[in-house]
Design a protein around this motif. Structure first.
Motif, PDB file in Angstrom:
ATOM      1  N   LEU B  92      43.419  36.171  48.097  1.00 28.81           N
ATOM      2  CA  LEU B  92      44.075  37.207  47.314  1.00 28.81           C
ATOM      3  C   LEU B  92      44.540  36.543  46.017  1.00 28.81           C
ATOM      4  CD1 LEU B  92      44.812  40.201  47.880  1.00 28.81           C
ATOM      5  CD2 LEU B  92      47.049  39.382  48.670  1.00 28.81           C
ATOM      6  N   LEU B  93      44.063  37.071  44.876  1.00 29.13           N
ATOM      7  CA  LEU B  93      44.325  36.402  43.599  1.00 29.13           C
ATOM      8  C   LEU B  93      45.245  37.215  42.698  1.00 29.13           C
ATOM      9  CD1 LEU B  93      40.773  35.031  42.690  1.00 29.13           C
ATOM     10  CD2 LEU B  93      42.660  33.877  43.892  1.00 29.13           C
ATOM     11  N   ALA B  94      46.094  36.492  41.949  1.00 28.98           N
ATOM     12  CA  ALA B  94      46.915  37.105  40.905  1.00 28.98           C
ATOM     13  C   ALA B  94      46.068  37.306  39.657  1.00 28.98           C
ATOM     14  CB  ALA B  94      48.113  36.212  40.597  1.00 28.98           C
ATOM     15  N   ASP B  95      46.621  38.040  38.689  1.00 28.32           N
ATOM     16  CA  ASP B  95      45.852  38.355  37.485  1.00 28.32           C
ATOM     17  C   ASP B  95      45.464  37.113  36.693  1.00 28.32           C
ATOM     18  OD1 ASP B  95      45.848  41.022  38.061  1.00 28.32           O
ATOM     19  OD2 ASP B  95      47.625  41.487  36.845  1.00 28.32           O
ATOM     20  N   ASP B  96      46.207  36.009  36.881  1.00 27.15           N
ATOM     21  CA  ASP B  96      45.845  34.769  36.182  1.00 27.15           C
ATOM     22  C   ASP B  96      44.957  33.865  37.043  1.00 27.15           C
ATOM     23  OD1 ASP B  96      47.581  33.801  38.075  1.00 27.15           O
ATOM     24  OD2 ASP B  96      48.919  32.788  36.658  1.00 27.15           O
ATOM     25  N   GLY B  97      44.498  34.386  38.185  1.00 23.06           N
ATOM     26  CA  GLY B  97      43.614  33.609  39.051  1.00 23.06           C
ATOM     27  C   GLY B  97      44.335  32.718  40.036  1.00 23.06           C
ATOM     28  N   GLY B  98      45.671  32.679  39.983  1.00 17.96           N
ATOM     29  CA  GLY B  98      46.443  31.908  40.959  1.00 17.96           C
ATOM     30  C   GLY B  98      46.322  32.532  42.346  1.00 17.96           C
ATOM     31  N   ILE B  99      46.453  31.696  43.383  1.00 17.40           N
ATOM     32  CA  ILE B  99      46.233  32.164  44.755  1.00 17.40           C
ATOM     33  C   ILE B  99      47.529  32.751  45.333  1.00 17.40           C
ATOM     34  CG2 ILE B  99      45.509  31.500  47.080  1.00 17.40           C
ATOM     35  CD1 ILE B  99      43.916  29.185  45.762  1.00 17.40           C
ATOM     36  N   LEU B 100      47.504  34.038  45.645  1.00 20.19           N
ATOM     37  CA  LEU B 100      48.659  34.705  46.249  1.00 20.19           C
ATOM     38  C   LEU B 100      48.666  34.515  47.766  1.00 20.19           C
ATOM     39  CD1 LEU B 100      48.583  38.078  44.269  1.00 20.19           C
ATOM     40  CD2 LEU B 100      50.102  36.110  43.891  1.00 20.19           C
ATOM     41  N   ASP B 124      52.190  40.344  50.248  1.00 21.96           N
ATOM     42  CA  ASP B 124      50.789  40.799  50.202  1.00 21.96           C
ATOM     43  C   ASP B 124      50.717  42.321  50.305  1.00 21.96           C
ATOM     44  OD1 ASP B 124      50.100  38.145  50.192  1.00 21.96           O
ATOM     45  OD2 ASP B 124      49.262  38.120  52.217  1.00 21.96           O
ATOM     46  N   ILE B 125      51.467  42.858  51.266  1.00 19.76           N
ATOM     47  CA  ILE B 125      51.434  44.304  51.484  1.00 19.76           C
ATOM     48  C   ILE B 125      51.954  45.037  50.242  1.00 19.76           C
ATOM     49  CG2 ILE B 125      52.442  46.188  52.843  1.00 19.76           C
ATOM     50  CD1 ILE B 125      52.340  44.182  55.269  1.00 19.76           C
ATOM     51  N   ALA B 126      53.036  44.517  49.661  1.00 23.88           N
ATOM     52  CA  ALA B 126      53.583  45.138  48.447  1.00 23.88           C
ATOM     53  C   ALA B 126      52.557  45.082  47.315  1.00 23.88           C
ATOM     54  CB  ALA B 126      54.871  44.434  48.035  1.00 23.88           C
ATOM     55  N   HIS B 127      51.903  43.930  47.175  1.00 21.59           N
ATOM     56  CA  HIS B 127      50.882  43.739  46.133  1.00 21.59           C
ATOM     57  C   HIS B 127      49.751  44.748  46.310  1.00 21.59           C
ATOM     58  CE1 HIS B 127      48.259  41.390  43.410  1.00 21.59           C
ATOM     59  NE2 HIS B 127      47.294  41.607  44.285  1.00 21.59           N
ATOM     60  N   MET B 128      49.329  44.926  47.566  1.00 19.30           N
ATOM     61  CA  MET B 128      48.197  45.816  47.832  1.00 19.30           C
ATOM     62  C   MET B 128      48.613  47.276  47.712  1.00 19.30           C
ATOM     63  SD  MET B 128      46.555  43.575  50.960  1.00 19.30           S
ATOM     64  CE  MET B 128      44.999  44.409  51.120  1.00 19.30           C
TER      65      MET B 128
END
Lengths: 123, 379
Positions: B92-100, B124-128
Motif C-alpha cells: 500500500l503506497l502513499a502519494d510520494d511512493g512511501g510504503i504505508l 489502512d482502513i481509513a486510507h482505503m
C-alpha cells in the motif's frame, strides 16, 4: 557472608574485599534465551547502580548494573563460549564478573534472600 | 501483566494462557511472545510445524465491480491479471511512493481478500475508506481469527483434516499450491486457507470465524508435529528468511525500490505506472535509488540491534532496521538501509554497537534458504 540481591535482579557474593556478581534466576527467566553477554574488562571501574554489562537475549539487549562500586578483576570466561550458562546456572557457573569492593558500606542497602524473594513475589 | 486492562483481547487469549505463554503488549493486543523459549520454538518450526496466532492482523474484503482497478490505484500489483485462488504480496503506497503497509492479496473469485499488519490496520482502513468509490465495498472481518501453521510438517498435518471445498470452482486441498488459496469447510466451519506465511517455511495461513478459532487451534495442536509458537520466534524466523517487518524495515519514508521489493511492482505496472508515487518509484527503478535494504552477516556473537549505525571507515552509510540472533545459523544477522554504492554483496562494513565497531558483510537474503514448495516442484 551470604548472598545479597538488588531490585534490578543482580546478586552479589562477598568474600573479603572480593565480590562476585551475576543475575538472578528470576532475571534469566524474564530474559529468555541468552545468546551473548558483553562483559566488562579487568581493570574497569564500576559504580553502584551504573552499567557494568549487557546481556543479550534473542529478542533484546538488557543492561546489567553493578550492585556495588569497585574495580573489575575478572570476567567469567565461560560465558564467551557458552552464554546459555546464564539460563542454566544463573546463580552458579553463569556468574558475570568479580570486582574488588571500594566501599563495603554499600552492601548495607542490598536485600537478603528472604527480602528478594518477597520482592519478586510482589512484582 | 499490569496493563492488561488497556489491551484488546484476541479470541485465543485463554488458550495461550493455558499453554503457559508469556503475554506481552503488541499492536494494542495482549499476545504470546513465547511458550517454551524462542530458540526452541524457532528450531521446532524449522524442523516440524509451528502454530502461530496472528489474529491481530487485519483481514479485509474488497468487493464490487472494478475492485481490481481500484486496488491498482492503491498498490503496484497487477490485480486485473491475478487469477482466482491466487495470492500476491503487495504494498500500500502513499502519494510520494512511501510504503504505508505491506499486505497479501488473494483473488477469491468473487472478491479480494487482504491481510494487512495489525499495527497499521486502522490507518489502512481509513486510507482505503477515504478513497472508496461508489459500488465497491470494504469489509473488515474483525469477527475472524487468523492462524498460521508453518514448517515442513504443515502439509502432512493439514492432510489429516477433512476439508471439503466450499464451492466446486476451487482446487482440492491436496492441490493447493504455494501462494494460492481458497475456502474449505471443516466440520461445517468455513476456513479461508492460503499456502503462504512469514517464516520462510512451507505452510498455511488459516482464516477462521472467531467462535471456532479455539477448536481449530486445539485440533491442530493435537498433532504431535505441532507446537504453539510465539511472536519472538516469528520475528527471528522472518529475519532469517529475509522478510521485512513493517514499522522496522519498511515505513512511509521508504519506497519499494529502496526496500528491495521491486518484485512487488508487477511487469505491467512498471510499464504503465498509475499507482501512487509511480513517477518517483519508477525513476528509482530505472535510474537507481540512493539507498537499499540489505542483509548483513555480523561477525562474532554479539547481536546488533535495530537503530545501530552502519559505517564505512569514518562515514556513516546507514542504519540497522532489524537485527538479532539467528537460531538456525547460530550467529547474529541484521537488515540495514544503506547507501546503494555500499550495498553490493560482499561489501565489508562496520556496525556501531554501544561504541564498539563490529565487522559485518553485506550478504544476499534470505540468510536461511527458504523451504517453500513452489508449483512444479516435488517434495
Amino acid at each position: 557472608m551470604s548472598r545479597l540481591y538488588t531490585q534490578d535482579h543482580e546478586w552479589v557474593d562477598v568474600a573479603g574485599d572480593v565480590a562476585t556478581v551475576g543475575i538472578t534466576d528470576y532475571a534469566q527467566g524474564q530474559l529468555g534465551d541468552v545468546v551473548f553477554v558483553d562483559l566488562p574488562e579487568a581493570g574497569r571501574a564500576v559504580t553502584k547502580g551504573g552499567e557494568a554489562a549487557v546481556v543479550e537475549s534473542v529478542k533484546a539487549a538488557s543492561d546489567v548494573y553493578a550492585p556495588v562500586s569497585g574495580t573489575v578483576t575478572e570476567a567469567n570466561p565461560a560465558l564467551t563460549d557458552d552464554p546459555a550458562l546464564v539460563n542454566m546456572a544463573p546463580e552458579g557457573d553463569g556468574w558475570f564478573f568479580k570486582l574488588t569492593l571500594s566501599d563495603a558500606s554499600e552492601l548495607d542497602g542490598l536485600m537478603d534472600k528472604a527480602a528478594y524473594d518477597a520482592f519478586i513475589a510482589s512484582l | 501483566m499490569a496493563d492488561d486492562a488497556d489491551l484488546n483481547i484476541l479470541p485465543l487469549d485463554g488458550l495461550h494462557r493455558r499453554l503457559g505463554a508469556r503475554m506481552v503488549a503488541f499492536a494494542g493486543y495482549a499476545m504470546p511472545i513465547q511458550y517454551d523459549g524462542i530458540i526452541a520454538e524457532h528450531l521446532w518450526t524449522r524442523e516440524s510445524a509451528g502454530l502461530f496466532d496472528v489474529s491481530h492482523m487485519g483481514q479485509l474484503l474488497v468487493e464490487g465491480d472494478g475492485a481490481a482497478d481500484w486496488l491498482e490505484s492503491l498498490a503496484p500489483g497487477d490485480f486485473k491479471a491475478l487469477q482466482p485462488h491466487r495470492v500476491r504480496y503487495s504494498l500500500l503506497l502513499a502519494d510520494d511512493g512511501g510504503i504505508l503497509d505491506d499486505l497479501m492479496v488473494t483473488n477469491t473469485g468473487r472478491s479480494f481478500y487482504l491481510v494487512v499488519n495489525g499495527a497499521t490496520k486502522a490507518a489502512d482502513i481509513a486510507h482505503m475508506q477515504a478513497r472508496l468509490p461508489a459500488g465497491i465495498s470494504l469489509h473488515h472481518m474483525d469477527d475472524h481469527a487468523l492462524l498460521a501453521l508453518q514448517g515442513p510438517a504443515a502439509v502432512t498435518v493439514m492432510s489429516r483434516f477433512d476439508l471439503t471445498p466450499e464451492t466446486i470452482d476451487q482446487p482440492a486441498f491436496a492441490d493447493l499450491k504455494f501462494m494460492a488459496g481458497a475456502r474449505w469447510l471443516w466440520n461445517g466451519v468455513p476456513l479461508g486457507i492460503t499456502r503462504s506465511g512469514y517464516t520462510g517455511e512451507d505452510g498455511y495461513e488459516i482464516s477462521v470465524p472467531a467462535a471456532h478459532a479455539e477448536a481449530l487451534a486445539e485440533a491442530l495442536l493435537a498433532h504431535a508435529e505441532v507446537k504453539p509458537i510465539g511472536l519472538g520466534a516469528r520475528d527471528s524466523l522472518r529475519l532469517e528468511a529475509g522478510l521485512p517487518l513493517y514499522g522496522h524495515d519498511l515505513s512511509p519514508e521508504i519506497t519499494p525500490v529502496e526496500a528491495d521489493l521491486s518484485f512487488a511492482i508487477s511487469k505491467r505496472r512498471k510499464a504503465e505506472g498509475g499507482f501512487p508515487g509511480a513517477a518517483r518509484v519508477l525513476d528509482q527503478l530505472f535510474n537507481g535509488a540512493p539507498r537499499k535494504r540489505v542483509g548483513l552477516a555480523v561477525a562474532g556473537r554479539m547481536p546488533a540491534r535495530e537503530g545501530a549505525s552502519v559505517w564505512k571507515g569514518e562515514r556513516q552509510i546507514g542504519v540497522l532496521t532489524s537485527g538479532g540472533f539467528a537460531p538456525s545459523l547460530g550467529a547474529p544477522i541484521a537488515m540495514a538501509m544503506i547507501e546503494t554504492d555500499m550495498a553490493a554483496d560482499g561489501t565489508a562494513v562496520e556496525i556501531d554497537v554501544r561504541g564498539k565497531r563490529i565487522a559485518a558483510t553485506v550478504v544476499p537474503m534470505p540468510f536461511k534458504q527458504k523451504n517453500y514448495v513452489r508449483e512444479g516442484e516435488k517434495k
